[in-house]
Design a protein around this motif. Sequence first.
Motif, PDB file in Angstrom:
ATOM      1  N   GLN A  96      63.950 -28.490  46.382  1.00 31.35           N
ATOM      2  CA  GLN A  96      62.871 -27.504  46.438  1.00 31.35           C
ATOM      3  C   GLN A  96      61.627 -28.015  45.713  1.00 31.35           C
ATOM      4  O   GLN A  96      60.499 -27.830  46.173  1.00 31.35           O
ATOM      5  N   GLY A  97      61.837 -28.698  44.593  1.00 30.35           N
ATOM      6  CA  GLY A  97      60.709 -29.237  43.850  1.00 30.35           C
ATOM      7  C   GLY A  97      59.942 -30.287  44.638  1.00 30.35           C
ATOM      8  O   GLY A  97      58.708 -30.317  44.603  1.00 30.35           O
ATOM      9  N   TYR A  98      60.667 -31.144  45.354  1.00 30.66           N
ATOM     10  CA  TYR A  98      59.996 -32.138  46.185  1.00 30.66           C
ATOM     11  C   TYR A  98      59.201 -31.456  47.297  1.00 30.66           C
ATOM     12  O   TYR A  98      58.048 -31.826  47.567  1.00 30.66           O
ATOM     13  N   ARG A  99      59.817 -30.476  47.948  1.00 31.05           N
ATOM     14  CA  ARG A  99      59.118 -29.777  49.027  1.00 31.05           C
ATOM     15  C   ARG A  99      57.881 -29.057  48.496  1.00 31.05           C
ATOM     16  O   ARG A  99      56.802 -29.107  49.094  1.00 31.05           O
ATOM     17  N   ASP A 100      58.047 -28.389  47.375  1.00 36.29           N
ATOM     18  CA  ASP A 100      56.933 -27.616  46.829  1.00 36.29           C
ATOM     19  C   ASP A 100      55.752 -28.512  46.482  1.00 36.29           C
ATOM     20  O   ASP A 100      54.595 -28.157  46.725  1.00 36.29           O
ATOM     21  N   PHE A 101      56.056 -29.668  45.894  1.00 36.49           N
ATOM     22  CA  PHE A 101      54.948 -30.551  45.515  1.00 36.49           C
ATOM     23  C   PHE A 101      54.276 -31.124  46.759  1.00 36.49           C
ATOM     24  O   PHE A 101      53.040 -31.235  46.814  1.00 36.49           O
ATOM     25  N   ALA A 102      55.062 -31.485  47.761  1.00 32.19           N
ATOM     26  CA  ALA A 102      54.488 -31.989  49.005  1.00 32.19           C
ATOM     27  C   ALA A 102      53.611 -30.926  49.663  1.00 32.19           C
ATOM     28  O   ALA A 102      52.525 -31.234  50.189  1.00 32.19           O
ATOM     29  N   ILE A 103      54.054 -29.698  49.623  1.00 24.55           N
ATOM     30  CA  ILE A 103      53.264 -28.605  50.202  1.00 24.55           C
ATOM     31  C   ILE A 103      51.966 -28.430  49.427  1.00 24.55           C
ATOM     32  O   ILE A 103      50.900 -28.178  50.009  1.00 24.55           O
ATOM     33  N   ARG A 104      52.038 -28.561  48.107  1.00 22.21           N
ATOM     34  CA  ARG A 104      50.805 -28.489  47.313  1.00 22.21           C
ATOM     35  C   ARG A 104      49.824 -29.565  47.766  1.00 22.21           C
ATOM     36  O   ARG A 104      48.624 -29.302  47.945  1.00 22.21           O
ATOM     37  N   GLN A 105      50.324 -30.773  47.956  1.00 27.33           N
ATOM     38  CA  GLN A 105      49.457 -31.860  48.389  1.00 27.33           C
ATOM     39  C   GLN A 105      48.885 -31.607  49.778  1.00 27.33           C
ATOM     40  O   GLN A 105      47.699 -31.839  50.036  1.00 27.33           O
ATOM     41  N   ILE A 106      49.715 -31.117  50.685  1.00 24.54           N
ATOM     42  CA  ILE A 106      49.249 -30.852  52.042  1.00 24.54           C
ATOM     43  C   ILE A 106      48.202 -29.752  52.051  1.00 24.54           C
ATOM     44  O   ILE A 106      47.186 -29.844  52.755  1.00 24.54           O
ATOM     45  N   ARG A 107      48.412 -28.710  51.274  1.00 22.03           N
ATOM     46  CA  ARG A 107      47.406 -27.645  51.188  1.00 22.03           C
ATOM     47  C   ARG A 107      46.091 -28.182  50.642  1.00 22.03           C
ATOM     48  O   ARG A 107      45.010 -27.800  51.108  1.00 22.03           O
ATOM     49  N   THR A 108      46.164 -29.060  49.659  1.00 22.52           N
ATOM     50  CA  THR A 108      44.943 -29.661  49.128  1.00 22.52           C
ATOM     51  C   THR A 108      44.253 -30.511  50.181  1.00 22.52           C
ATOM     52  O   THR A 108      43.038 -30.380  50.405  1.00 22.52           O
ATOM     53  N   LEU A 109      45.001 -31.381  50.839  1.00 21.38           N
ATOM     54  CA  LEU A 109      44.412 -32.263  51.842  1.00 21.38           C
ATOM     55  C   LEU A 109      43.862 -31.480  53.030  1.00 21.38           C
ATOM     56  O   LEU A 109      42.882 -31.912  53.660  1.00 21.38           O
ATOM     57  N   ALA A 110      44.467 -30.350  53.343  1.00 23.04           N
ATOM     58  CA  ALA A 110      44.004 -29.528  54.465  1.00 23.04           C
ATOM     59  C   ALA A 110      42.810 -28.657  54.101  1.00 23.04           C
ATOM     60  O   ALA A 110      42.245 -27.999  54.977  1.00 23.04           O
ATOM     61  N   SER A 111      42.425 -28.641  52.835  1.00 20.64           N
ATOM     62  CA  SER A 111      41.307 -27.808  52.395  1.00 20.64           C
ATOM     63  C   SER A 111      39.974 -28.476  52.717  1.00 20.64           C
ATOM     64  O   SER A 111      39.922 -29.693  52.947  1.00 20.64           O
TER      65      SER A 111
END
Length: 396
Positions: free
Chosen positions: A329-344
């Motif tokens: 879950q921690g790996y997924r959550d951090f990847a999602i954080r990065q994707i949300r940032t890159l998609a901003s």
Amino acid sequence: MKRYVVWGLLWLMGAGCTADREQPLATLVDRALAHAERQSLVLARKYTDREGRLPRTWEKGEDVSSDSRWWCSGFFPGTLWYLYENSRHDEVLEYARMYTARVEREKFTTDNHDVGFMLYCSFGNGLRLTGDSTYREVLLTGARSLATRFRPEVGVIRSWDHSREKWQYPVIIDNMMNLELLMWAAANSGDTTLRRIACSHADKTMEHHFRPDYSSWHVVSYDTLSGCPHVKQTHQGYSDGSAWSRGQTWGLYGYTAMYRWTGDDRYLQQARHIARFLLNHPNMPGDGVPYWDFDVPATPSTPRDASAAAVMASALLELSGFTQGAEAQGYRDFAIRQIRTLASPEYTAEEGENGGFILKHSTGAYPFASEVDVPLTYADYYYVEALVRLKRMLQS
């Protein structure tokens, strides 16, 4: 896999504008992929009549391209293949085939280690999605070409042939990314020598490239007689002892992929160690996009590297599937954080801007003032790969 998204947690973790943080993840991914396709079609149409050329970056308002010899040549066609996988649009397929064909001659390349980047990202994805038998031949030939750079007495694949006055047999951490081509070729040809070469390279890199904290040197040069390292330093990082950001993510991705191909627990443990180093690093910005080197003095003007974030996000999503519970879950959550940032809007270009590239703010080689704070074709590739991987997870 059950849907694991908790919207409140994602809001707290999100980066970028408020609208992006509040946007449901599945919606964000779909919109990001649609935008990526529109941007990539801008690039594809622009280069249609530039025979043999492929986009590399966009700098100071001008296109920067390369022929197939540049190590990045396979990334733009690979991006198109991922976008075709998502949308199944005929125009994207047409361009994916066109730009993939421009890289074919690299199947005979024996003078550098980047054949995996060039061919596996382009022809590999093309074969996976179309089953075109001609693509299979290109990949098998390319793998055999790459294998010529392996010396059994050293145990690794030589990366570069230049700078012989300081390096006898240089190997860079990036080379971990080229092993997938060898592993695929071994599995699809029965040539077990290719698998042994890939595993030998991964094993010796694990032994000599990593420090006790699981950060990685960029360059390790081996003595050709003893097979032992004689130099450990950097070429693109802040200092010899620093953690060059993209290099750390190459290692994370490479060992995750090697575990997928082999099931060897040593590779999984190596990937987990690298992931912990990255996720827990005190100099990792809160939005998940690293500075160009983890040891560089961080100021508001210090360049970030969106390409490192994209590679890391894609690798973490895959690694999450090989682990369980809170760790996964921690790996997924951090990847999602990065994707949300890159998609901003801070990192994703407006449609038609940025020369047609998707992401802004990548850093190629800061010490050489080369490709600093610009779009890069491999940043786009791994970002789109991460989006496609995340979409699969959400749909499973």
